[in-house]
Design a protein around this motif. Structure first.
Motif, PDB file in Angstrom:
ATOM      1  N   ALA A 348    -109.305 -31.361  -3.657  1.00 53.15           N
ATOM      2  CA  ALA A 348    -107.978 -31.767  -3.204  1.00 53.15           C
ATOM      3  C   ALA A 348    -107.056 -32.134  -4.357  1.00 53.15           C
ATOM      4  O   ALA A 348    -105.855 -31.871  -4.320  1.00 53.15           O
ATOM      5  CB  ALA A 348    -108.106 -32.938  -2.235  1.00 53.15           C
ATOM      6  N   SER A 349    -107.612 -32.745  -5.411  1.00 53.06           N
ATOM      7  CA  SER A 349    -106.779 -33.196  -6.535  1.00 53.06           C
ATOM      8  C   SER A 349    -106.192 -32.037  -7.320  1.00 53.06           C
ATOM      9  O   SER A 349    -105.289 -32.226  -8.132  1.00 53.06           O
ATOM     10  CB  SER A 349    -107.612 -34.076  -7.469  1.00 53.06           C
ATOM     11  OG  SER A 349    -108.737 -33.357  -7.954  1.00 53.06           O
ATOM     12  N   ALA A 350    -106.674 -30.828  -7.084  1.00 51.07           N
ATOM     13  CA  ALA A 350    -106.168 -29.672  -7.819  1.00 51.07           C
ATOM     14  C   ALA A 350    -104.944 -29.058  -7.154  1.00 51.07           C
ATOM     15  O   ALA A 350    -104.419 -28.057  -7.612  1.00 51.07           O
ATOM     16  CB  ALA A 350    -107.263 -28.624  -7.946  1.00 51.07           C
ATOM     17  N   PHE A 456     -91.139 -26.548   1.618  1.00 47.14           N
ATOM     18  CA  PHE A 456     -91.623 -27.671   0.822  1.00 47.14           C
ATOM     19  C   PHE A 456     -90.803 -27.794  -0.454  1.00 47.14           C
ATOM     20  O   PHE A 456     -90.217 -26.836  -0.945  1.00 47.14           O
ATOM     21  CB  PHE A 456     -93.095 -27.470   0.424  1.00 47.14           C
ATOM     22  CG  PHE A 456     -93.970 -27.069   1.567  1.00 47.14           C
ATOM     23  CD1 PHE A 456     -94.540 -28.017   2.380  1.00 47.14           C
ATOM     24  CD2 PHE A 456     -94.201 -25.735   1.843  1.00 47.14           C
ATOM     25  CE1 PHE A 456     -95.337 -27.643   3.442  1.00 47.14           C
ATOM     26  CE2 PHE A 456     -94.989 -25.350   2.898  1.00 47.14           C
ATOM     27  CZ  PHE A 456     -95.567 -26.313   3.706  1.00 47.14           C
ATOM     28  N   THR A 457     -90.824 -28.985  -0.991  1.00 44.38           N
ATOM     29  CA  THR A 457     -90.324 -29.204  -2.350  1.00 44.38           C
ATOM     30  C   THR A 457     -91.300 -30.098  -3.069  1.00 44.38           C
ATOM     31  O   THR A 457     -92.008 -30.900  -2.450  1.00 44.38           O
ATOM     32  CB  THR A 457     -88.945 -29.876  -2.351  1.00 44.38           C
ATOM     33  OG1 THR A 457     -89.046 -31.163  -1.695  1.00 44.38           O
ATOM     34  CG2 THR A 457     -87.917 -29.021  -1.637  1.00 44.38           C
ATOM     35  N   GLY A 458     -91.340 -29.994  -4.409  1.00 43.25           N
ATOM     36  CA  GLY A 458     -92.231 -30.836  -5.195  1.00 43.25           C
ATOM     37  C   GLY A 458     -93.591 -30.211  -5.375  1.00 43.25           C
ATOM     38  O   GLY A 458     -93.988 -29.312  -4.658  1.00 43.25           O
ATOM     39  N   THR A 459     -94.296 -30.715  -6.420  1.00 44.09           N
ATOM     40  CA  THR A 459     -95.643 -30.241  -6.701  1.00 44.09           C
ATOM     41  C   THR A 459     -96.523 -31.445  -7.008  1.00 44.09           C
ATOM     42  O   THR A 459     -96.041 -32.469  -7.513  1.00 44.09           O
ATOM     43  CB  THR A 459     -95.650 -29.292  -7.916  1.00 44.09           C
ATOM     44  OG1 THR A 459     -95.055 -29.957  -9.021  1.00 44.09           O
ATOM     45  CG2 THR A 459     -94.875 -28.024  -7.609  1.00 44.09           C
ATOM     46  N   PRO A 460     -97.847 -31.382  -6.794  1.00 43.92           N
ATOM     47  CA  PRO A 460     -98.509 -30.259  -6.124  1.00 43.92           C
ATOM     48  C   PRO A 460     -98.241 -30.308  -4.619  1.00 43.92           C
ATOM     49  O   PRO A 460     -98.028 -31.378  -4.074  1.00 43.92           O
ATOM     50  CB  PRO A 460     -99.980 -30.474  -6.442  1.00 43.92           C
ATOM     51  CG  PRO A 460    -100.102 -31.956  -6.576  1.00 43.92           C
ATOM     52  CD  PRO A 460     -98.823 -32.428  -7.188  1.00 43.92           C
ATOM     53  N   ALA A 461     -98.232 -29.181  -3.989  1.00 40.57           N
ATOM     54  CA  ALA A 461     -97.893 -29.118  -2.573  1.00 40.57           C
ATOM     55  C   ALA A 461     -99.103 -28.939  -1.669  1.00 40.57           C
ATOM     56  O   ALA A 461     -98.953 -28.582  -0.516  1.00 40.57           O
ATOM     57  CB  ALA A 461     -96.901 -27.999  -2.330  1.00 40.57           C
ATOM     58  N   ASN A 462    -100.311 -29.130  -2.183  1.00 39.39           N
ATOM     59  CA  ASN A 462    -101.480 -29.184  -1.307  1.00 39.39           C
ATOM     60  C   ASN A 462    -101.271 -30.380  -0.384  1.00 39.39           C
ATOM     61  O   ASN A 462    -101.083 -31.505  -0.838  1.00 39.39           O
ATOM     62  CB  ASN A 462    -102.739 -29.362  -2.155  1.00 39.39           C
ATOM     63  CG  ASN A 462    -104.000 -29.288  -1.331  1.00 39.39           C
ATOM     64  OD1 ASN A 462    -103.976 -29.364  -0.124  1.00 39.39           O
ATOM     65  ND2 ASN A 462    -105.113 -29.122  -2.015  1.00 39.39           N
ATOM     66  N   PHE A 463    -101.303 -30.164   0.922  1.00 36.58           N
ATOM     67  CA  PHE A 463    -100.885 -31.220   1.842  1.00 36.58           C
ATOM     68  C   PHE A 463    -101.705 -32.489   1.705  1.00 36.58           C
ATOM     69  O   PHE A 463    -101.186 -33.589   1.866  1.00 36.58           O
ATOM     70  CB  PHE A 463    -100.954 -30.718   3.289  1.00 36.58           C
ATOM     71  CG  PHE A 463    -100.364 -31.692   4.265  1.00 36.58           C
ATOM     72  CD1 PHE A 463     -98.998 -31.822   4.394  1.00 36.58           C
ATOM     73  CD2 PHE A 463    -101.172 -32.514   5.034  1.00 36.58           C
ATOM     74  CE1 PHE A 463     -98.429 -32.735   5.270  1.00 36.58           C
ATOM     75  CE2 PHE A 463    -100.629 -33.430   5.913  1.00 36.58           C
ATOM     76  CZ  PHE A 463     -99.253 -33.534   6.038  1.00 36.58           C
ATOM     77  N   LEU A 465    -102.727 -33.804  -0.856  1.00 37.44           N
ATOM     78  CA  LEU A 465    -102.283 -34.539  -2.042  1.00 37.44           C
ATOM     79  C   LEU A 465    -100.765 -34.377  -2.094  1.00 37.44           C
ATOM     80  O   LEU A 465    -100.230 -33.564  -2.833  1.00 37.44           O
ATOM     81  CB  LEU A 465    -102.922 -33.974  -3.312  1.00 37.44           C
ATOM     82  CG  LEU A 465    -102.585 -34.721  -4.611  1.00 37.44           C
ATOM     83  CD1 LEU A 465    -103.189 -36.118  -4.588  1.00 37.44           C
ATOM     84  CD2 LEU A 465    -103.086 -33.951  -5.820  1.00 37.44           C
ATOM     85  N   HIS A 466    -100.065 -35.166  -1.298  1.00 35.65           N
ATOM     86  CA  HIS A 466     -98.638 -34.959  -1.069  1.00 35.65           C
ATOM     87  C   HIS A 466     -97.755 -35.869  -1.918  1.00 35.65           C
ATOM     88  O   HIS A 466     -96.580 -36.061  -1.620  1.00 35.65           O
ATOM     89  CB  HIS A 466     -98.307 -35.175   0.403  1.00 35.65           C
ATOM     90  CG  HIS A 466     -98.954 -36.411   0.974  1.00 35.65           C
ATOM     91  ND1 HIS A 466     -98.578 -37.674   0.635  1.00 35.65           N
ATOM     92  CD2 HIS A 466     -99.994 -36.522   1.829  1.00 35.65           C
ATOM     93  CE1 HIS A 466     -99.338 -38.544   1.285  1.00 35.65           C
ATOM     94  NE2 HIS A 466    -100.213 -37.866   2.015  1.00 35.65           N
ATOM     95  N   ASN A 467     -98.279 -36.424  -2.985  1.00 31.90           N
ATOM     96  CA  ASN A 467     -97.525 -37.351  -3.821  1.00 31.90           C
ATOM     97  C   ASN A 467     -96.254 -36.688  -4.372  1.00 31.90           C
ATOM     98  O   ASN A 467     -96.305 -35.668  -5.050  1.00 31.90           O
ATOM     99  CB  ASN A 467     -98.403 -37.827  -4.984  1.00 31.90           C
ATOM    100  CG  ASN A 467     -97.717 -38.886  -5.808  1.00 31.90           C
ATOM    101  OD1 ASN A 467     -96.837 -39.582  -5.327  1.00 31.90           O
ATOM    102  ND2 ASN A 467     -98.131 -39.002  -7.059  1.00 31.90           N
TER     103      ASN A 467
END
Length: 566
Positions: A348-350, A456-463, A465-467
């Motif tokens: 997930a952290s990737a 979406f906007t921003g990265t990372p966009a893996n849901f 890890l939505h920081n």
């Protein structure tokens, strides 16, 4: 001429004819047989042991009866000669006088009868009755009754659901003092009235007083509820920058017949979110939940297969591991197999971390084996559903910030994709949405898509890890349908909108009702919703009726699955 003298002459003739040289020294007929010790009897209630002694070695028969001088029974002729003798009589009557005599045979040539003797068997200490019990071992549809009697007897059990009215009976068992009778085919949670009959040649008959027994009831949820219910599995619950740490371990069940929630029904050995979940049947006929892959509480993508036997309510050993770890996937079940299409393979952290073509993974529930199937193009968070032998999939994410309008299918029997032949693209890109299929009583079939994010906007966009990222929910035409197999109108058509804009929830069909569970209404401050909704399909398969809240879920969640047994 006496019998003894005749026997002596016959014996002499035999010895002369055989040329026996010992006859003059010990002719057989010259021996007189007598009782050296008279019989002594040791009677029991139904048996008697009798001992005596003869002056020479003889064989014997003991004749006996219940009238003096009348001998209606006899023991067999003994095979060996002896001076000490024992006869054992059984199957006698209690409190009865027996008369007997001993008939002795010396070298088979001479017979000597004793005078008549007698003995009296002991009296019964009591009438036929239960000695212990009855004790009851109850199950859902059967009971076992254990008891003993003071004398060996055959028994029957009469029973019924009304006191004093015995409509059924359990047939005779063997004659014994220890009894265990099992009654099957009973109704759960029901009181029965019964009594025991005993039949003994020794002690007569008996009928006990009336007793009661009760079958047990299933604890809720019952097997019927577990079979028909909607299972809510996995997911994440509360706001967190690294939301995978709030993975939900409990499995909840919603009974659509009684509109009742049960929680928790089970607890995942390894809690996971964004996993592929399906249903099937084990070789023993038990129904089983399959949870494949997903993110665990450390954000690690897993290749484990967790199996829950809903018949026995137990976890089985983990199944065969997936061909590769997967998360951000949905599962679809068909023909006792679970299909996993696309997904991500990194932790997930990737973040997104996916950019290659993925092989469809097929899990055979009966044989606990995985197989590679046709590859699909890059994509995760796709919604999937089954229609006949096709696994339909739509939308999803094709990179960190791009949702897809693709609508494709995997043909199970041909192990190929439907690309370029039947697809009708979604009217707007979606990810984190749900998809179901439904066939109406008229035979009209539809594919229905519900909720989701479109950009979406921003990265990372893996849901998970939505920081620092934001997303835009579908706000119009949140529910759309498509006639399938494709018939007019050849386009996605709006249904009644969901009461709220949501994504990463879970949808399922029961009967003619469409259900939607949980999800999230935000991207940057994610929290699992606990609201569930339902709507009824029309006769033509359109979800055009109003949505109704069906009661809060036991725990709000997103990234979960809702499945049921077909």
């Amino acid at each position: 001429m006496t019998k003894r003298f005749i026997l002596a002459l016959l014996a002499s003739a035999v010895f002369f004819l055989s040329g026996c040289n010992d006859f003059l020294s010990q002719p057989p007929g010259s021996v007189t047989v007598s009782l050296e010790a008279e019989p002594t009897a040791t009677p029991g209630i139904v048996d008697c042991a009798i001992n005596w002694k003869t002056n020479v070695e003889t064989k014997h028969i003991l004749e006996y009866g219940t009238e003096t001088g009348v001998y209606t029974a006899a023991t067999p002729l003994t095979s060996a000669e002896a001076t000490d003798h024992t006869a054992s009589l059984d199957s006698l009557l209690p409190s009865t006088t027996y008369y007997y005599r001993v008939r002795s045979y010396y070298q088979t040539y001479q017979e000597a009868d004793s005078t008549e003797y007698s003995f009296t068997t002991q009296a019964l200490s009591s009438a036929l009755a239960l000695a212990t019990g009855p004790t009851i071992t109850s199950n859902l549809t059967s009971v076992t009754i254990d008891f003993s009697t003071n004398y060996a007897t055959m028994t029957t059990v009469e029973y019924g659901t009304v006191s004093g009215v015995y409509t059924e009976n359990l047939v005779l068992d063997a004659s014994t003092t220890s009894h265990s009778r099992t009654i099957s085919g009973l109704t759960q949670g029901t009181t029965y009235y019964y009594r025991i009959h005993g039949y003994s040649d020794l002690a007569g008959n008996m009928v006990t007083a009336e007793y009661t027994l009760a079958t047990t009831s299933e604890s809720s949820p019952t097997l019927a509820q577990r079979t028909r219910g909607i299972w809510i599995v996995g997911g994440c619950s509360v706001t967190s920058v690294s939301s995978w740490t709030n993975v939900v371990p409990q499995i909840d069940l919603y009974d659509p017949v009684t509109a009742t929630w049960y929680s928790p029904v089970a607890t995942l050995f390894t809690p996971v979110s964004f996993a592929a979940v399906g249903t099937g049947t084990l070789p023993n006929g038990h129904r089983v939940l399959i949870i494949a892959g997903g993110f665990d509480s450390s954000g690690t993508v897993r290749d484990i297969v967790q199996r829950y036997d809903i018949n026995d309510g137990v976890w089985l050993p983990n199944g065969a591991t997936m061909l590769s770890a997967r998360a951000n996937v949905n599962g679809s079940s068909r023909n006792n197999k679970l299909y996993v299409i696309g997904g991500t393979t990194a932790n997930a952290s990737a973040g997104w971390a996916s950019s290659t073509t993925y092989i469809t993974q097929e899990y055979d529930i009966a044989t606990n084996t995985w197989a590679d199937r046709a590859g699909v193009t890059t994509g995760s968070e796709r919604a999937t559903a089954v229609f006949d032998d096709t696994v339909l999939y739509s939308g999803g994410r094709t990179n960190a910030t791009t949702a897809s309008t693709a609508n494709d299918g995997y043909l199970i029997t041909q192990n190929s994709l439907t690309t370029g032949t039947t697809e009708i693209a979604l009217p707007a890109a979606r990810t984190g949405h749900s998809m179901v299929t439904y066939t109406s009583p008229s035979g009209s079939s539809v594919v229905v898509v519900l909720g989701g994010f479109t950009s979406f906007t921003g990265t990372p966009a893996n849901f998970i890890l939505h920081n620092g990222a934001t997303g835009t929910l579908i706000t119009t035409n949140t529910v759309i349908y498509l006639r399938y197999p494709f018939t007019a109108p050849y386009a996605w058509t709006p249904c009644t909108n969901l009461p709220a804009n949501v994504a990463f929830g879970a949808a399922v069909v029961y009967g003619n009702t469409l259900y939607y569970f949980g999800g999230t209404s935000t991207y940057s401050a994610v929290i699992g919703r606990n609201v569930a909704y339902s709507t009824v399909f029309t006769d033509t398969g359109v979800a055009s009726n109003a949505w109704s809240a069906i009661g809060n879920m036991p725990l709000g969640r997103y990234g979960h699955a809702a499945v049921r047994f077909q």
